[in-house]
Design an enzyme around this catalytic site. Structure first.
Site: not given
Length: 462
Positions: A240-242
């Site tokens: 995920s982009k996190r």
């Protein structure tokens, strides 16, 4: 004929997972002399992002994953989906549902309160909406899943998988606005486009029995399925982009080579028979076999990608590398070619070139504390820099000569050679880490080297 497809949705920047899935679909098609189809799944109108389709096309082109057919837009095929959904209603294999979103939310909340799996309670299956309600255009069409029995399919990665029909939800096939859901559109399209192999992420595994039921309802032969493992963050969560960059555009802007990124993605859940880690796209295609795909989620490690990208950078012919670097620096080609030999071995990404070579074109700022941390006082440091400037001013310029004479100077000054070298490195480059010192001085030139040494020397009191 073997025919595969990649079917991204234009709801944002193209995802690294799209590249991963596209790569495996492309490899299977090319290994079997088949076709690779690009389909744009743009039926989720609320989430569409302007320009996203163009970014998908640009990213696949950048990667070198050329499609043989397409791009085919689902939004151009709306009437076909509507026809197919109504066909299933006519056969008694699907039904109209008039339940409001408020009612569905209430049912879901009650089920969750009872710790039940949220699903449609089949109210309209038992008591269909009236003809008048249907004609108002507020109804959806749902799949009528058999209430007993089981649905099985063979997966090339995971073997035979069986679902109990009682656990499968009566999913919406056609929304009240006439747009299809993923389940209906994907089956209609894969059949219509004669897709032989559906290769996609494992997150679609639980949807596959619904798709099998739809193939059966349409009296169509299902394709061969293969569900690839999901890319994972280092903590094993879904990428995920996190926790990891997921936009393909980011990887391009950072200066990852497309062949390096494809090489790395090939290693996600798959390995070469000889276990080597660096190989070309053609070598991947030639050696690909689903038997070597590991269903457990591979960890996407940026440090490993950096290492592999560095390997690919160093394998490029110098002229080609210099040409690629033009998009990542404000220097011209001649300037790039002059300094490239000094940083080539240290580059992990093309975007690092500008920072690593800035010292050759712009005078750096120098923290004098770094110089004093070497263990000599201000007077000794000033003397060393001044003597080096005097020596270099009258010296023939070239790497071997510079190093030899600087070693002699260290003995004359009573400095350890490595300490003097570091003192000069910091004074010239502004950093303790730089390309090789004497090669740097050679490229920088006598005049600029002497000027920088004199300037830093002047910062210390007599």
């Amino acid at each position: 004929m073997v025919k595969t497809r990649i079917a991204p949705s234009p709801t944002g920047d193209p995802h690294i997972g799209t590249a991963y899935t596209a790569l495996f679909n492309y490899a299977v098609a090319k290994k079997n002399k088949g076709k690779f189809v690009l389909r744009i799944e743009d039926t989720d109108r609320a989430r569409l992002v302007p320009g996203a389709t163009e970014k998908i096309l640009d990213s696949l082109t950048w990667l070198g994953l050329a499609w043989d057919e397409g791009p085919i837009h689902q939004s151009d095929r709306l009437s076909l989906y509507q026809k197919k959904a109504k066909e299933l209603v006519g056969k008694g294999l699907a039904y109209y549902c008039s339940c409001s979103s408020e009612r569905l939310e209430k049912v879901r909340a009650e089920q969750q309160a009872k710790k039940e799996v949220p699903r449609y309670d089949r109210k309209c299956r038992q008591k269909p909406p009236s003809k008048e309600e249907i004609e108002k255009g507020n109804c959806v069409i749902r799949l009528k899943v058999p209430e007993s029995g089981e649905t099985s399919f063979e997966d090339l990665v995971r073997g035979e998988i069986t679902f109990q029909n009682k656990d499968i939800d009566d999913s919406v096939l056609l929304k009240s606005d006439g747009w299809p859901t993923y389940h209906l559109a994907v089956v209609v399209d894969d059949s219509d486009m004669e897709i032989s192999h559906v290769i996609r992420a494992e997150e679609w595994l639980s949807s596959t029995p619904k798709h099998i039921l739809l193939y059966n309802a349409f009296k169509l032969k299902p394709p061969i399925f293969a569900h690839l493992p999901l890319l994972r963050n280092p903590d094993k969560s879904k990428i995920s982009k996190r926790k990891n960059p997921v936009s393909l555009i980011w990887y391009k802007e950072q200066g990852y080579l497309p062949q390096a990124l494809l090489n790395y993605l090939s290693l996600m859940g798959w390995s070469m028979p000889d276990e080597r880690e660096k190989f070309t796209l053609k070598e991947f295609i030639d050696n690909f076999d689903f038997a070597r795909v590991d269903p457990s989620g591979p960890v996407f490690d940026l440090q490993k990608l950096d290492w592999l990208n560095g390997q690919w950078i160093r394998s490029l012919p110098e002229k080609e590398l210099a040409d690629r670097l033009k998009d990542y620096t404000k220097r011209d080609l001649k300037q790039i070619e002059i300094v490239l030999p000094l940083v080539r071995e240290r580059l992990k990404k093309l975007s690092e070139f500008e920072a690593q070579t800035k010292l050759f074109f712009e005078e750096p700022s120098v923290d004098t504390k770094l110089l004093l941390d070497l263990g000599h006082n201000e007077k000794e440091t000033k003397e060393a820099l001044g003597e080096a400037a005097k020596l270099y001013k009258g010296l023939g310029w070239g790497t071997p000569r510079l190093e030899g004479e600087t070693r002699k100077l260290s003995e004359k000054l009573g400095w350890i050679a490595s300490d003097l070298f570091m003192c000069l490195r910091i004074a010239i480059t502004g950093s303790k880490v730089s390309p090789p010192l004497f090669e740097t001085l050679t490229v920088l030139g006598k005049e600029e080297t002497v000027k920088r040494l004199k300037k830093i020397s002047s910062l210390f009191s007599k």
